[in-house]
Scaffold this motif. Structure first.
Motif, mmCIF file in Angstrom:
data_model
loop_
_atom_site.group_PDB
_atom_site.id
_atom_site.type_symbol
_atom_site.label_atom_id
_atom_site.label_comp_id
_atom_site.label_asym_id
_atom_site.label_seq_id
_atom_site.Cartn_x
_atom_site.Cartn_y
_atom_site.Cartn_z
ATOM 1 N N UNK A 107 0.844 -1.195 0.000
ATOM 2 C CA UNK A 107 0.000 0.000 0.000
ATOM 3 C C UNK A 107 0.878 1.242 0.000
ATOM 4 N N UNK A 108 2.061 1.128 -0.617
ATOM 5 C CA UNK A 108 3.040 2.212 -0.574
ATOM 6 C C UNK A 108 2.550 3.455 -1.299
ATOM 7 N N UNK A 109 1.748 3.285 -2.343
ATOM 8 C CA UNK A 109 1.233 4.420 -3.092
ATOM 9 C C UNK A 109 -0.190 4.731 -2.634
ATOM 10 N N UNK A 110 -0.415 5.963 -2.225
ATOM 11 C CA UNK A 110 -1.735 6.413 -1.788
ATOM 12 C C UNK A 110 -2.299 7.341 -2.862
ATOM 13 N N UNK A 111 -3.297 6.900 -3.640
ATOM 14 C CA UNK A 111 -3.876 7.787 -4.647
ATOM 15 C C UNK A 111 -4.779 8.849 -4.000
ATOM 16 N N UNK A 112 -4.641 10.079 -4.455
ATOM 17 C CA UNK A 112 -5.504 11.172 -4.023
ATOM 18 C C UNK A 112 -6.201 11.712 -5.271
ATOM 19 N N UNK A 113 -7.519 11.547 -5.347
ATOM 20 C CA UNK A 113 -8.266 12.051 -6.493
ATOM 21 C C UNK A 113 -8.372 13.566 -6.403
ATOM 22 N N UNK A 114 -8.087 14.228 -7.532
ATOM 23 C CA UNK A 114 -8.118 15.693 -7.539
ATOM 24 C C UNK A 114 -9.252 16.219 -8.426
ATOM 25 N N UNK A 115 -9.177 16.030 -9.746
ATOM 26 C CA UNK A 115 -10.233 16.582 -10.594
ATOM 27 C C UNK A 115 -10.684 15.607 -11.679
ATOM 28 N N UNK A 116 -10.309 14.324 -11.557
ATOM 29 C CA UNK A 116 -10.772 13.343 -12.544
ATOM 30 C C UNK A 116 -12.164 12.873 -12.130
ATOM 31 N N UNK A 117 -13.154 13.400 -12.805
ATOM 32 C CA UNK A 117 -14.539 13.260 -12.374
ATOM 33 C C UNK A 117 -15.030 11.842 -12.213
ATOM 34 N N UNK A 118 -14.559 10.904 -13.048
ATOM 35 C CA UNK A 118 -15.076 9.541 -12.947
ATOM 36 C C UNK A 118 -14.284 8.681 -11.974
ATOM 37 N N UNK A 119 -13.271 9.256 -11.335
ATOM 38 C CA UNK A 119 -12.513 8.508 -10.342
ATOM 39 C C UNK A 119 -11.539 7.499 -10.918
ATOM 40 N N UNK A 120 -11.185 7.629 -12.203
ATOM 41 C CA UNK A 120 -10.260 6.695 -12.828
ATOM 42 C C UNK A 120 -8.858 6.861 -12.243
ATOM 43 N N UNK A 121 -8.220 5.723 -11.947
ATOM 44 C CA UNK A 121 -6.842 5.729 -11.470
ATOM 45 C C UNK A 121 -5.921 5.262 -12.585
ATOM 46 N N UNK A 122 -4.637 5.618 -12.508
ATOM 47 C CA UNK A 122 -3.680 5.066 -13.483
ATOM 48 C C UNK A 122 -3.694 3.536 -13.435
ATOM 49 N N UNK A 123 -3.451 2.912 -14.585
ATOM 50 C CA UNK A 123 -3.530 1.456 -14.646
ATOM 51 C C UNK A 123 -2.555 0.779 -13.699
ATOM 52 N N UNK A 128 -6.681 0.377 -6.407
ATOM 53 C CA UNK A 128 -6.234 0.802 -5.078
ATOM 54 C C UNK A 128 -7.280 1.674 -4.396
ATOM 55 N N UNK A 129 -7.367 1.556 -3.097
ATOM 56 C CA UNK A 129 -8.240 2.425 -2.309
ATOM 57 C C UNK A 129 -7.658 3.837 -2.328
ATOM 58 N N UNK A 130 -8.512 4.821 -2.555
ATOM 59 C CA UNK A 130 -8.037 6.185 -2.710
ATOM 60 C C UNK A 130 -8.679 7.118 -1.676
ATOM 61 N N UNK A 131 -8.115 8.327 -1.598
ATOM 62 C CA UNK A 131 -8.688 9.416 -0.819
ATOM 63 C C UNK A 131 -9.264 10.421 -1.809
ATOM 64 N N UNK A 132 -10.463 10.905 -1.541
ATOM 65 C CA UNK A 132 -11.183 11.739 -2.508
ATOM 66 C C UNK A 132 -11.094 13.212 -2.115
ATOM 67 N N UNK A 133 -10.269 13.956 -2.867
ATOM 68 C CA UNK A 133 -10.107 15.393 -2.646
ATOM 69 C C UNK A 133 -10.764 16.188 -3.774
ATOM 70 N N UNK A 134 -11.785 15.632 -4.413
ATOM 71 C CA UNK A 134 -12.388 16.312 -5.565
ATOM 72 C C UNK A 134 -13.298 17.460 -5.173
ATOM 73 N N UNK A 135 -13.766 17.514 -3.935
ATOM 74 C CA UNK A 135 -14.596 18.644 -3.516
ATOM 75 C C UNK A 135 -13.761 19.920 -3.470
ATOM 76 N N UNK A 136 -14.429 21.055 -3.637
ATOM 77 C CA UNK A 136 -13.773 22.361 -3.571
ATOM 78 C C UNK A 136 -14.420 23.196 -2.462
ATOM 79 N N UNK A 137 -13.800 23.360 -1.313
ATOM 80 C CA UNK A 137 -12.512 22.780 -0.928
ATOM 81 C C UNK A 137 -12.651 21.304 -0.562
ATOM 82 N N UNK A 138 -11.528 20.614 -0.449
ATOM 83 C CA UNK A 138 -11.581 19.200 -0.107
ATOM 84 C C UNK A 138 -12.112 19.019 1.318
ATOM 85 N N UNK A 139 -12.678 17.853 1.545
ATOM 86 C CA UNK A 139 -13.303 17.557 2.830
ATOM 87 C C UNK A 139 -12.264 17.367 3.925
ATOM 88 N N UNK A 140 -12.514 17.957 5.088
ATOM 89 C CA UNK A 140 -11.643 17.735 6.237
ATOM 90 C C UNK A 140 -11.630 16.264 6.658
#
Length: 321
Positions: A107-123, A128-140
């Protein structure tokens, strides 16, 4: 990974991988990285750790160093570059992938979603389980989850393993042991509704888990009212919020008077709790029955509660989501 970051030597080390999408995006990454460093995470960022003339390939090869976690800021452009093995993002992917292949459970890589609307991760990150920072501002709440992860903590702590309830007692006593087990009176969720017979378990009901755990102790106070106490060892203070029926009405929990050992709440009031770990909870009293008024003849209190995942007295929408 270490679980504390009391000094630079013990702080978790994190490499931030991202694409230079725009000045606004790079400034946003800088802000998040700065906040993480302020919260005890030893972040490596190109804007801090490279200079004019620096060998950028050597800098990016830190992503291959297994002493570092990697926070991958996944924008649509980052995903496209990683998948096409283009630019710095593609080079970093090349550095990271062998370590992931060597340990498929990593689990060394932690994906953080920024502005990719459909939540697609690199192949290369798969599912991988991700953290969702797509809200503006991101959720506490999401930031708190990321911070917990980087410090090696669990956002939802696993309870300690208890003893076998069937050990050291005869089979005839098994039913009674389970009926009287205090573990019946625990609800680990951060948001829930509970109906509790406050004659049982010394009037104590535990909400939350880990550092967000609160033992709420009730006793009878007459029709439509209930006493709540600060006596349990995990409670630092209690306060009464009259006429407060939802988290959006709480506001700043520290503004309520917490100078008394107990409070008497009526239906339609809230009790504000602070625990010894400086987390907060709001318990909203919905119904109180005693032996004379209850349909079952049992003293019961029905309440719903909210425990913000962040240790903050502010009961805003983000903190209580």
């Amino acid at each position: 990974m270490t679980t504390t970051a009391s000094d630079g030597d013990r702080a978790p080390r994190v490499f931030v991988s991202y694409s230079w999408d725009s000045k606004g995006h790079t400034d946003w990454v800088l802000q998040v990285a700065t906040r993480l460093r302020t919260n005890g995470v030893d972040v490596v960022l190109d804007r801090w750790d490279t200079e004019l003339g620096s060998d950028l390939s050597l800098f990016m090869e830190r992503a291959a160093d297994t002493e570092y976690r990697v926070v991958a800021i996944c924008t649509a452009r980052y995903v496209a570059k990683a998948d096409a093995a283009e630019g710095g993002v593609g080079y970093e992917r090349k550095m990271i992938t062998p370590s992931l292949m060597a340990d498929l459970h990593s689990n060394r890589v932690v994906p953080v979603l920024r502005d990719n609307g459909d939540g697609t991760l690199p192949r290369f990150l798969g599912a991988a389980k991700y953290v969702d920072f797509r809200d503006q501002p991101y959720s506490e709440k999401e930031y708190y989850e990321l911070l917990h992860e980087l410090h090696g903590l669990q956002p939802t702590p696993k309870p300690r393993l208890g003893r076998n309830p069937f050990a050291a007692i005869s089979s005839e006593d098994w039913g009674g042991a389970l009926r009287h087990d205090p573990a019946r009176y625990v609800e680990p969720a951060l948001v829930e509704t509970v109906t509790f017979n406050y004659d049982n378990n010394n009037g104590c009901y535990v909400i939350g888990a880990g550092d967000r755990s609160f033992t709420v102790r009730f006793s009878s106070a007459g029709y439509g009212s209930i006493h709540v106490y600060s006596d349990p060892s995990d409670i630092k203070s209690i306060a009464l919020a009259r006429g407060v029926t939802g988290p959006e009405q709480v506001g700043d929990a520290s503004s309520y008077d917490a100078s008394s050992r107990h409070r008497t709440a009526r239906v339609g009031d809230a009790v504000i709790l602070r625990n010894v770990n400086d987390h907060w909870a709001a318990v909203f009293i919905n119904k109180v029955d005693n032996r004379d008024t209850g349909p079952t003849g049992e003293p019961q209190v029905t309440f719903n509660y909210v425990i913000p995942p962040v240790p903050s007295p502010e009961f805003g929408i983000d903190n209580c989501a």
